[in-house]
Write an enzyme that holds these catalytic residues in place. Structure first.
Site, short mmCIF file in Angstrom:
data_model
loop_
_atom_site.label_atom_id
_atom_site.label_comp_id
_atom_site.label_asym_id
_atom_site.label_seq_id
_atom_site.Cartn_x
_atom_site.Cartn_y
_atom_site.Cartn_z
N GLY A 1 -12.52 24.27 -4.15
CA GLY A 1 -11.17 23.74 -4.27
C GLY A 1 -11.20 22.44 -5.05
N ALA A 2 -10.04 21.97 -5.46
CA ALA A 2 -9.98 20.71 -6.22
C ALA A 2 -8.74 19.91 -5.86
CB ALA A 2 -10.02 21.00 -7.71
N GLY A 3 -8.23 20.09 -4.64
CA GLY A 3 -7.03 19.37 -4.21
C GLY A 3 -7.35 18.05 -3.55
N GLU A 4 -6.35 17.48 -2.92
CA GLU A 4 -6.48 16.15 -2.32
C GLU A 4 -7.52 16.12 -1.21
OE1 GLU A 4 -3.70 12.89 0.06
OE2 GLU A 4 -2.76 14.55 -1.02
N THR B 1 0.86 -1.18 0.00
CA THR B 1 0.00 0.00 0.00
C THR B 1 0.89 1.23 0.00
OG1 THR B 1 -0.13 0.32 2.41
CG2 THR B 1 -1.62 -1.32 1.43
N CYS B 2 0.28 2.41 0.06
CA CYS B 2 1.09 3.63 0.06
C CYS B 2 1.90 3.77 1.35
CB CYS B 2 0.20 4.85 -0.13
SG CYS B 2 -1.10 5.03 1.11
N GLN C 1 -7.65 -4.11 1.91
CA GLN C 1 -6.41 -4.25 1.16
C GLN C 1 -5.72 -5.58 1.48
OE1 GLN C 1 -4.72 -0.57 2.59
NE2 GLN C 1 -5.16 0.50 0.68
#
Length: 483
Positions: free
Chosen positions: A195-198, A50-51, A126
Site C-alpha cells: 500500500g502507499a496511503g497515509e 498544528t493540524c 511543536q
C-alpha cells in the site's frame, strides 16, 4: 495573578473546516506575532499552530479578571480579522484560560494530555519550536521567558514519572511496536509494506525510527510507491513482485483499499519454506482484509488483523488514561510551585521599591539635619528631629491607608496590616466593642486608634518648622494621651 491568557481552538472545539481557516502557515508566524503585539496590545506572545490546534499564549497589560476577559475578546477579534473570519463565528469554537489556569493548560498541551492521541510526544517539540520562533521574533519577554522553560520542565517530568507515552495508541505505531516484541533486534529485520496511503506512510516512519534494516513498499501503482519510498530511502515494487519480496521479508504490513485479498495461503506457505521456517510477522491493517485468514494457520507465521491491533490500542489507551491522573497531580504541583515563585518575585519588587523610598526619606532628612548642624543648632535636638522626621514620613502613608480602611469598615485589612507591621493582629479583635466605637473595657476601638494615629502622623509632619516647636508639640500630644 499572572497576566497570562491562553486562547484558541482545537480538535475538540472546532471542525477541521474551521481549524484549517485559522491555521498559521510557518512562514506567517513571525509576522503574525509582531502584528498581534501591535494590534491586540499584547506585551508578549507565542503562537502554536498544528493540524489539530491553533493557540495563542500572551502576557497582557492589567491583571484583574475583567481586564483579562476583555483582552481575550480582543485577541479573538484579532485572530478573526487576521484570517478574514467573522469574530462571532470564531467565538463559537474558541476557548480561553486566564492566569493559573492558562499556565496549567500550556503544560497539559506540552505533556500531550490535551492531544487527540492522549500522550502523543510530537506536540512537545511543536510547542518548543513555537516558543523558539517567538523568541527570534522578539515576542518573548521576562514573563513568558520564565514561564515556558518551567512549563517544558514540568512536561518532561510528566514523561519521566508516568507511563503516559509508553504504550502505543495508534494502529500504525501498534503494528511496529508489535514487531519489536516479536523480534529482539529490528536492525536485522527487513520489512515489506503493501500500500502507499497515509497509514503505510506512518508505518514507514515508525519502522525507520525503530531502526529496521530495509523497507520495500509494494503498490498497485509503481509511481505512487516510488514517491513514498523516496521520502524515506525505501525501495518501490509492484504488487506482482510480492511473492519474490516475501522471501526476505521478516515483517509484512498491509493497508490497501483492495476488495479482495492480495496475499493468499499458498504464496506465504512457499515463502516460509524458502525461508527455512524463520519467523514472519504479518499485520493486516486493511478492511476488507488484504491477507487470507488461513495464513494464520501456517507455522512460523504470526498474523494479526486490525481488530487485534485495536484491542491492543484500547488496552493501551486505558493505561494512558490511568496515567493521566498521575500526570495531572504532577502538573498541579508544578503550577502551584511556579505560581508561588512568581508571587514571591512580585513581593521582592515591592520590597525593593519600599526600601528605595525609605532610603530616599533617610537621605532627605539627613541632608536637613546636616544643614541644621551647619547653622549651629543644638546637636541633640537635631538628632531628635532627624529621628522624628524619618519616623513620621515612613508611617504617614501606612497610617493614611489604615485610616481609610477603618472608615470603610475593612477590619480584615486592619488585621492584615497589623500582621505586616509586626503588630498583634488579634489584639483588638478579641475585645468586644460597643456601638460608640469604645470597647467595653473603655479602650478605644481599632478604628478610633487608627484615625488618631493617622492624625498624629499627619499633624506631627506638618508642625515641624523648627526642632523646638516640634518638641513642644509632641510633649503636648504625649501629655494629652497620658491624661
Amino acid at each position: 495573578m499572572i497576566n497570562l491568557i491562553a486562547l484558541g481552538i482545537n480538535h475538540n472545539s472546532a471542525a477541521v473546516e474551521v481549524r484549517e481557516r485559522v491555521a498559521f502557515a510557518p512562514e506567517q508566524v513571525s509576522e503574525a506575532l509582531v502584528d498581534a503585539m501591535r494590534t491586540a496590545a499584547l506585551e508578549e506572545v507565542v503562537i502554536l499552530s498544528t493540524c489539530n490546534r491553533t493557540e495563542i499564549y500572551a502576557i497582557v497589560p492589567g491583571g484583574n479578571t475583567l481586564v483579562l476577559a476583555d483582552r481575550a475578546r480582543h485577541m479573538i477579534d484579532w485572530m478573526a480579522n487576521y484570517h478574514h473570519l467573522s469574530a462571532p463565528e470564531l467565538r463559537e469554537s474558541a476557548y480561553h484560560f486566564e492566569g493559573d489556569m492558562a499556565l496549567r493548560h500550556i503544560i497539559q498541551v506540552a505533556s500531550g494530555l490535551d492531544s487527540m492521541v492522549l500522550g502523543e510526544p510530537q506536540i512537545f517539540g511543536q510547542l518548543k519550536s513555537a516558543y523558539a520562533v517567538a523568541s527570534e521574533a522578539g515576542a518573548i519577554g521576562g514573563e513568558l521567558g520564565r514561564l515556558f522553560p518551567r512549563a517544558f520542565s514540568i512536561a518532561k517530568q510528566v514523561r519521566t514519572d508516568t507511563a503516559i507515552g509508553e504504550n502505543p495508541v495508534s494502529v500504525a505505531y501498534a503494528a511496529v511496536d508489535l514487531a519489536g516484541h516479536i523480534f529482539s533486534d529490528l536492525s536485522r529485520c527487513n520489512a515489506l509494506l503493501v500500500g502507499a496511503g497515509e497509514t503505510i506512510e506512518l508505518v514507514t516512519r515508525h519502522l525507520l525510527e525503530a531502526g529496521v534494516a530495509r523497507i520495500v513498499i509494494a503498490n498497485r501503482t509503481l509511481g505512487k510507491a516510488r514517491e513514498l519510498a523516496q521520502q524515506f530511502g525505501a525501495e518501490a515494487v509492484l504488487l506482482s513482485e510480492i511473492p519474490e519480496q516475501l522471501l526476505d521479508a521478516d515483517i509484512v504490513i498491509t493497508s490497501t483499499a483492495s476488495q479482495l485479498p492480495i496475499l493468499g495461503k499458498g504464496a506465504v506457505e512457499q515463502a516460509v519454506k524458502a525461508r527455512k521456517h524463520r519467523p514472519m510477522l504479518m499485520v493486516d491493517i486493511a478492511v476488507p482484509r488484504d491477507i487470507e485468514a488461513q495464513v494464520g494457520d501456517l507455522p512460523d507465521v504470526y498474523l494479526y488483523s486490525v481488530d487485534d491491533l485495536r484491542e491492543i490500542v484500547d488496552q493501551n489507551l486505558k493505561s494512558r488514561q490511568s496515567e493521566a491522573g498521575k500526570a495531572d497531580l504532577i502538573i498541579a504541583e508544578g503550577v502551584a510551585a511556579l505560581t508561588e515563585e512568581i508571587r514571591s518575585l512580585l513581593a521582592v519588587d515591592s520590597v525593593k521599591e519600599f526600601r528605595q523610598m525609605a532610603e530616599q526619606v533617610r537621605e532627605q532628612e539627613l541632608e536637613r539635619a546636616m544643614r541644621a548642624i551647619a547653622r549651629g543648632d543644638d546637636p541633640q535636638q537635631v538628632v531628635a528631629q532627624l529621628a522624628r522626621g524619618i519616623t513620621n514620613k515612613l508611617i504617614h502613608a501606612p497610617t493614611t491607608g489604615l485610616k481609610q480602611a477603618s472608615a470603610a469598615g475593612r477590619e480584615d485589612l486592619l488585621g492584615i496590616a497589623r500582621g505586616l507591621l509586626g503588630l498583634d493582629a488579634t489584639e483588638f479583635s478579641k475585645v468586644p466593642r460597643s456601638d460608640s466605637g469604645q470597647h467595653e473595657d473603655g479602650a478605644e476601638s481599632p478604628s478610633a486608634s487608627v484615625a488618631d494615629a493617622s492624625t498624629d502622623a499627619t499633624d506631627t509632619d506638618t508642625n515641624t518648622d523648627t526642632a523646638g516647636d516640634q518638641e513642644r508639640y509632641l510633649d503636648e500630644r504625649a501629655g494629652r494621651t497620658l491624661q
